[in-house]
Design an enzyme around this catalytic site. Structure first.
Site, PDB file in Angstrom:
ATOM      1  N   ARG A 180      90.834 -24.871  36.030  1.00 38.70           N
ATOM      2  CA  ARG A 180      92.055 -25.453  35.499  1.00 38.70           C
ATOM      3  C   ARG A 180      93.127 -25.610  36.594  1.00 38.70           C
ATOM      4  O   ARG A 180      94.136 -26.278  36.388  1.00 38.70           O
ATOM      5  CB  ARG A 180      92.592 -24.564  34.377  1.00 38.70           C
ATOM      6  N   SER A 181      92.910 -25.022  37.750  1.00 38.79           N
ATOM      7  CA  SER A 181      93.928 -25.018  38.800  1.00 38.79           C
ATOM      8  C   SER A 181      93.870 -26.277  39.658  1.00 38.79           C
ATOM      9  O   SER A 181      92.892 -26.501  40.371  1.00 38.79           O
ATOM     10  CB  SER A 181      93.742 -23.787  39.695  1.00 38.79           C
ATOM     11  N   PRO A 182      94.914 -27.109  39.640  1.00 37.61           N
ATOM     12  CA  PRO A 182      94.910 -28.289  40.516  1.00 37.61           C
ATOM     13  C   PRO A 182      94.925 -27.920  41.991  1.00 37.61           C
ATOM     14  O   PRO A 182      94.354 -28.626  42.819  1.00 37.61           O
ATOM     15  CB  PRO A 182      96.193 -29.030  40.116  1.00 37.61           C
ATOM     16  N   SER A 198      93.401 -25.324  43.233  1.00 36.90           N
ATOM     17  CA  SER A 198      92.008 -24.990  43.550  1.00 36.90           C
ATOM     18  C   SER A 198      91.231 -26.262  43.884  1.00 36.90           C
ATOM     19  O   SER A 198      90.465 -26.312  44.855  1.00 36.90           O
ATOM     20  CB  SER A 198      91.346 -24.262  42.371  1.00 36.90           C
ATOM     21  N   TYR A 199      91.433 -27.283  43.059  1.00 39.32           N
ATOM     22  CA  TYR A 199      90.767 -28.567  43.313  1.00 39.32           C
ATOM     23  C   TYR A 199      91.139 -29.122  44.676  1.00 39.32           C
ATOM     24  O   TYR A 199      90.271 -29.586  45.429  1.00 39.32           O
ATOM     25  CB  TYR A 199      91.140 -29.560  42.215  1.00 39.32           C
TER      26      TYR A 199
END
Length: 215
Positions: free
Chosen positions: A12-14, A16-17
């Site tokens: 869910r972490s942008p 992280s992406y």
């Protein structure tokens, strides 16, 4: 000599992406292995986080991730559907979460066989890279195949071994906090945490101090 690190990461972490493909390229260029350690999103760990945070936090975060995606030349759009079912206006987290537990358990199952990093990279490109309905059709199956995995096998393991996978996910969070942080993305190398997509160069610098070499 191959160096090893752990990457604590959330679907869910942008941020992280925005870190994933860059860390993956690092493993391709350098003699480095990074083990993916999926963790529960804040919405699961701390459901009231969004309600008690500063009112400007959410708006600034959206502005920042879109700016960073442009700066880094990494495609990004708001996910449709969001891995976490949440009313953005009220910040209320739904009790019904049809996406995130499947993603987490499949991600941990992929990590068990050493393909978690590749799976996370491919799937996060769907979620955050602009693929509407990423959960429908064969999008996830093709992403798993690109990562060298079979989605049907991952889904079967996620159902069959849900309790053990959930325990492993909880242990990942405990290990992250034991290393000195709580958020994602955090790379931990030789016990030292590097939090955020803006600490990748610093992590690389530290690993080079410890003998990291190009392949």
């Amino acid at each position: 000599m191959t160096l090893h690190a752990d990457l604590y990461w959330s679907f869910r972490s942008p941020y992280s992406y925005l870190a994933t493909s860059r860390y993956r390229k690092m493993t391709e260029r350098y003699d480095l292995e990074i083990a993916l350690k999926p963790v529960y999103p804040l919405a699961i760990r701390e459901p009231d986080f969004f309600e008690r945070n500063h009112p400007n936090w959410l708006g600034y975060t959206f502005r920042d991730i879109m700016r960073l995606s442009e700066y880094l030349d990494i495609p990004m759009k708001p996910p449709k559907p969001d891995p976490i079912v949440q009313d953005i206006a009220t910040r209320k987290i739904s009790d019904d979460q049809p996406y995130v537990y499947r993603l987490l358990r499949c991600g941990q199952a992929a990590a068990r066989c050493g393909r978690g990093f590749a799976f996370a990279d491919e799937v996060s490109q769907l979620i955050w890279g602009g693929t509407e309905g990423w959960d429908e059709g064969d999008h996830l199956a093709q992403a798993a195949e690109r990562a060298g995995l079979d989605l049907a096998e991952l889904d079967a393991e996620a159902v069959r071994d849900a309790e053990a996978l959930d325990a492993e996910l909880a242990a990942n969070q405990d290990a992250l906090e034991a290393a000195g942080h709580w958020g994602v993305p955090t790379l931990v190398f030789e016990g030292e945490p590097f939090f955020g997509q803006d600490r990748i160069d610093v992590a690389l610098w530290r690993m080079k101090q410890k003998g990291l070499e190009e392949r």
